[in-house]
Each structure stands twice: as C-alpha cells, then as structure tokens.
Design a protein around this motif. Structure first.
Motif, mmCIF file in Angstrom:
data_model
loop_
_atom_site.group_PDB
_atom_site.id
_atom_site.type_symbol
_atom_site.label_atom_id
_atom_site.label_comp_id
_atom_site.label_asym_id
_atom_site.label_seq_id
_atom_site.Cartn_x
_atom_site.Cartn_y
_atom_site.Cartn_z
ATOM 1 N N THR A 86 51.946 28.705 17.106
ATOM 2 C CA THR A 86 51.554 29.844 17.044
ATOM 3 C C THR A 86 51.899 30.694 15.520
ATOM 4 O O THR A 86 53.069 30.132 15.088
ATOM 5 N N ILE A 93 50.831 27.099 23.373
ATOM 6 C CA ILE A 93 49.481 27.465 22.925
ATOM 7 C C ILE A 93 48.590 27.863 24.201
ATOM 8 O O ILE A 93 48.468 26.878 25.123
ATOM 9 N N ARG A 97 43.089 29.486 23.231
ATOM 10 C CA ARG A 97 42.985 29.236 21.728
ATOM 11 C C ARG A 97 43.361 27.833 21.502
ATOM 12 O O ARG A 97 42.869 27.281 20.409
ATOM 13 N N ARG A 101 40.803 25.937 18.892
ATOM 14 C CA ARG A 101 41.245 25.137 18.057
ATOM 15 C C ARG A 101 40.590 23.610 17.909
ATOM 16 O O ARG A 101 40.237 23.092 16.887
ATOM 17 N N VAL A 137 42.682 30.386 15.038
ATOM 18 C CA VAL A 137 43.543 30.739 16.104
ATOM 19 C C VAL A 137 44.965 30.834 15.861
ATOM 20 O O VAL A 137 45.695 31.146 16.878
ATOM 21 N N THR A 139 47.296 29.617 14.136
ATOM 22 C CA THR A 139 48.588 28.515 14.336
ATOM 23 C C THR A 139 48.823 27.850 13.021
ATOM 24 O O THR A 139 48.170 27.840 12.045
#
Length: 147
Positions: A86, A93, A97, A101, A137, A139
């Motif tokens: 993240t 995660i 999310r 992703r 998201v 990341t």
C-alpha cells in the motif's frame, strides 16, 4: 531502463502466459459450441476479438485476485521477486482494494486494443512502482529486499 520496470513487465508477461491457457481452452470450447444454433446466435453477436478480450479480463482478474489473496503474490511477481504494498508500506492489502486493483489491472491489460495498458505503461515511465491500477487503490510494486 529501470530494473523494476523490466521486472514488472516480465512478471506481467509470465502471468498473461499462465492466464492464456484457460482462456484459449474456453475460447476453443466456445468455438465448438457455435455448432449449436442457439449458442451460435448468441455468440454471433460478439466479435471474436471482443470474446477473447472479455475472457482474458475475467480470467486475469480471477487469477490475480485469487493468487494475491492466498499467496500475496502471483507466479510472475514471485519469479521476478517483486511485491505489492500500500502507499503506507503495508504488504497486506484489504480484499476490497485487492479486488478493485485486480479488476482495473485486468481491464487495463485486455481492453479492446489495450489503450489503457499503453496509458498505464506510459505512467510507469515516470514512476516505475505505480501504474493506473496502482494509483486507483494507492498501491505500488517494489523489489523484494531478500534478493
């Protein structure tokens, strides 16, 4: 060219190769099912390229989400020793999310004519650890510190 960018592209190519197997099997079965008139009238409404792209989107999203949930990596990421974090540096995660992703990555890779994939690759040239699906998201992809 940065080593992380090369690793990300190669890891994605490995994952695409893995997803190609069930996708092509389902496409072949769909082609055989076209012999049935009702199925043929339904499948005939879609262009073959659209059918394959849709199968890739579905299978890649399932593959990416499933492997990330169970192993926190995919086969390609594991092979090239990269991982997802993240924006706060956590490797865990949330499921929501990760699902977002995986779906956005799948769409960006396999949408018709892959326009989002090209945009995603262009974004990575500025920041190799993030692309469109990572920005959505919050990341990033990083090299593993153990090797």
């Amino acid at each position: 060219m940065d080593n992380l960018l090369v690793r990300r592209v190669l890891a994605t190519l490995v994952d695409i190769g893995i997803v190609s197997i069930p996708t092509l099997i389902f496409a072949a079965v769909g082609h055989l099912l076209k012999e049935i008139p009702q199925v043929n009238s339904f499948l005939g409404q879609f262009d073959f390229l659209v059918q394959i792209s849709t199968l890739y989107i579905i299978f890649y999203a399932i593959y990416d989400y499933g492997y990330m949930r169970k192993f926190r990596t995919t086969i390609g990421k594991n092979k090239f020793r990269i991982h997802i974090e993240t924006d706060r540096g956590k490797r865990r995660i949330s499921q929501r999310r990760q699902l977002i992703r995986s779906c956005s990555k799948s769409i960006s890779l396999f949408a018709i004519y892959s326009i989002p994939a090209v945009l995603s690759l262009l974004l990575m040239t500025n920041d190799y650890s993030t692309s469109i699906h990572d920005k959505i998201v919050r990341t990033g992809v990083w090299e593993n510190s153990d090797g």
